[in-house]
Design an enzyme around this catalytic site. Structure first.
Site, PDB file in Angstrom:
ATOM      1  N   HIS A  46      -0.441   0.209  16.555  1.00  0.00           N
ATOM      2  CA  HIS A  46       0.798   0.151  15.732  1.00  0.00           C
ATOM      3  C   HIS A  46       1.832  -0.348  16.525  1.00  0.00           C
ATOM      4  O   HIS A  46       3.043  -0.553  16.001  1.00  0.00           O
ATOM      5  CB  HIS A  46       0.992   1.569  15.380  1.00  0.00           C
ATOM      6  CG  HIS A  46       0.010   2.194  14.260  1.00  0.00           C
ATOM      7  ND1 HIS A  46       0.152   3.327  13.666  1.00  0.00           N
ATOM      8  CD2 HIS A  46      -1.087   1.394  13.691  1.00  0.00           C
ATOM      9  CE1 HIS A  46      -0.901   3.451  12.860  1.00  0.00           C
ATOM     10  NE2 HIS A  46      -1.841   2.553  13.069  1.00  0.00           N
ATOM     11  N   GLU A 102       0.765  -1.330  -0.072  1.00  0.00           N
ATOM     12  CA  GLU A 102       0.128  -0.106   0.015  1.00  0.00           C
ATOM     13  C   GLU A 102       0.588   1.259  -0.098  1.00  0.00           C
ATOM     14  O   GLU A 102       1.692   1.335   0.832  1.00  0.00           O
ATOM     15  CB  GLU A 102      -1.011  -0.152   1.225  1.00  0.00           C
ATOM     16  CG  GLU A 102      -1.899  -1.306   1.374  1.00  0.00           C
ATOM     17  CD  GLU A 102      -2.703  -1.442   2.701  1.00  0.00           C
ATOM     18  OE1 GLU A 102      -3.651  -2.115   2.533  1.00  0.00           O
ATOM     19  OE2 GLU A 102      -2.039  -1.081   3.554  1.00  0.00           O
ATOM     20  N   LEU A 113      -6.170  -1.346  -0.711  1.00  0.00           N
ATOM     21  CA  LEU A 113      -6.377  -1.405   0.617  1.00  0.00           C
ATOM     22  C   LEU A 113      -6.955  -2.336   1.094  1.00  0.00           C
ATOM     23  O   LEU A 113      -8.380  -2.650   1.342  1.00  0.00           O
ATOM     24  CB  LEU A 113      -7.148   0.035   1.451  1.00  0.00           C
ATOM     25  CG  LEU A 113      -6.204   1.300   1.137  1.00  0.00           C
ATOM     26  CD1 LEU A 113      -6.954   2.394   2.026  1.00  0.00           C
ATOM     27  CD2 LEU A 113      -4.744   1.353   1.719  1.00  0.00           C
ATOM     28  N   SER A 114      -6.428  -3.849   0.757  1.00  0.00           N
ATOM     29  CA  SER A 114      -7.136  -5.069   0.766  1.00  0.00           C
ATOM     30  C   SER A 114      -6.093  -5.962   1.173  1.00  0.00           C
ATOM     31  O   SER A 114      -5.479  -6.757   0.462  1.00  0.00           O
ATOM     32  CB  SER A 114      -7.846  -5.526  -0.322  1.00  0.00           C
ATOM     33  OG  SER A 114      -8.328  -6.796  -0.119  1.00  0.00           O
ATOM     34  N   GLU A 115      -5.560  -6.094   2.629  1.00  0.00           N
ATOM     35  CA  GLU A 115      -4.617  -6.913   2.949  1.00  0.00           C
ATOM     36  C   GLU A 115      -4.581  -8.430   2.635  1.00  0.00           C
ATOM     37  O   GLU A 115      -3.576  -8.832   1.961  1.00  0.00           O
ATOM     38  CB  GLU A 115      -4.170  -6.692   4.254  1.00  0.00           C
ATOM     39  CG  GLU A 115      -3.563  -5.265   4.790  1.00  0.00           C
ATOM     40  CD  GLU A 115      -4.440  -4.118   4.660  1.00  0.00           C
ATOM     41  OE1 GLU A 115      -5.840  -4.525   4.915  1.00  0.00           O
ATOM     42  OE2 GLU A 115      -4.298  -3.003   4.573  1.00  0.00           O
ATOM     43  N   GLN A 131       3.106  -1.596   5.942  1.00  0.00           N
ATOM     44  CA  GLN A 131       3.841  -0.413   6.869  1.00  0.00           C
ATOM     45  C   GLN A 131       3.598  -0.423   8.262  1.00  0.00           C
ATOM     46  O   GLN A 131       4.424  -0.127   9.171  1.00  0.00           O
ATOM     47  CB  GLN A 131       3.171   0.870   6.385  1.00  0.00           C
ATOM     48  CG  GLN A 131       3.450   1.028   4.775  1.00  0.00           C
ATOM     49  CD  GLN A 131       2.624   2.337   4.491  1.00  0.00           C
ATOM     50  OE1 GLN A 131       2.373   3.185   5.183  1.00  0.00           O
ATOM     51  NE2 GLN A 131       2.552   2.656   3.181  1.00  0.00           N
TER      52      GLN A 131
END
Length: 323
Positions: free
Chosen positions: A128, A29, A56-58, A80
């Protein structure tokens, strides 16, 4: 001698492997923007067919990487932030990592999963701040966590060339580390081979990832009091148990310094294996985050307080020497 930063080492490894092998490509991404700096310049050099910006589709693009690998390509998937891995455990551990076994070795899945910013930094936030490397090691996925720029280059290169899926965790606190290098000496580093970063005779400290540098600093501070050996496993699965056993034959005492949660973490596995199979003259210690530490990640002050520290490591070293 030129200096090489950790982030630049990852970038150089990607660039060198893409130039060496046309089957290698990178995807992720916002990868065209090189937000993590690991893909800087790759789009201009190799073009959008080999530097692929994903939606945006892991789950979708992680499975895409599996299919591409089965078709003969060598994808490097950049995530990321580490919590994205929790969305794709199924795709990595239960699919990509099992196809070779399920096909009787007829199909290989050479995918590299690159995390160029795992772990804590100020204000990084609860979602995160994870260090989920022990999860993938537990599930039998090859997993490495380089501590230095040289190792970042060597282990990422090896991961890309490996015929199995490999997780490469690059800790956020390590990305700014720089070291003097001779570029001609940069080379692949075998998986499952640890390194004694500092020799010692009284206690072995197994330090994971960026904590290697804190362990070396503590060892230097305590040099007049105790001789500390610092062992960097580099590869978490496979783990260099023989290297650790050799270190403990010299010292007989063990402290593990690990930036993940205490229960069911890597530190506990290292302590258990050492207790079962290796020389220990005293009960071992571990310095980790406390259980459930990530749930307070939105409070920067509390988040800082739960990080394993040099002071905690110092206390643990002194405690094993007294026991």
């Amino acid at each position: 001698m030129p200096k090489l930063s950790y982030a630049k080492a990852l970038n150089r490894a990607l660039s060198d492997e893409m130039a060496r092998d046309p089957s290698v490509f990178v995807m992720g991404e916002d990868i065209h923007l090189a937000l993590t700096q690991t893909t800087t310049g790759l789009l201009d050099r190799f073009g959008p067919q080999r530097v692929v910006q994903t939606p945006l589709s892991e789950q979708g693009f992680t499975n895409f990487a599996t299919g591409a690998a089965m078709a003969g390509r060598r994808p490097v998937v950049e995530y990321q932030i580490p919590f994205l891995l929790l969305l794709v455990i199924e795709q990595i551990a239960n699919q990509a990592n099992k196809f070779a076994l399920m096909s009787g070795g007829q199909t290989r899945v050479p995918v590299t999963y690159l995390l160029p910013g795992t772990g804590w930094r100020p204000g990084w936030g609860a979602q995160h701040s994870d260090q989920p490397y022990s999860v993938f090691a537990h599930l039998g996925v090859k997993t490495v966590i380089p501590a230095t720029p040289t190792d970042a280059y060597g282990l990422l290169t090896t991961a890309i060339r490996d015929d199995d899926p490999v997780m490469v965790f690059a800790p956020m606190p390590a990305l700014g580390i720089r070291e003097d290098v001779d570029y001609a000496d940069l080379a692949p580093i075998p998986l499952g081979v640890g390194l004694v970063r500092r020799a010692g005779t009284d206690v072995t400290v197994v330090a994971v990832g960026h904590l290697v540098h804190d362990a070396l600093a503590v060892a230097e501070e305590l040099a007049g009091e105790v001789s500390v050996e610092v062992f960097d496993p580099r590869s978490l699965y496979p783990f260099d148990w023989a290297g650790l056993a050799a270190s403990l034959e010299r010292t007989g005492r063990l402290v593990v310094f690990d930036d993940s949660n205490r229960s069911c973490g890597l530190a506990g596995e290292i302590l258990a294996t050492a207790a079962e199979e290796m020389r220990l003259d005293a009960a071992p210690k571990r310095v980790t985050r406390p259980d459930g530490a990530v749930v307070i990640g939105c409070a920067p002050g509390l988040d800082l307080a739960v990080q394993p520290s040099r002071a905690q490591l110092t206390n643990a070293i002194r405690a094993v020497l007294k026991s």
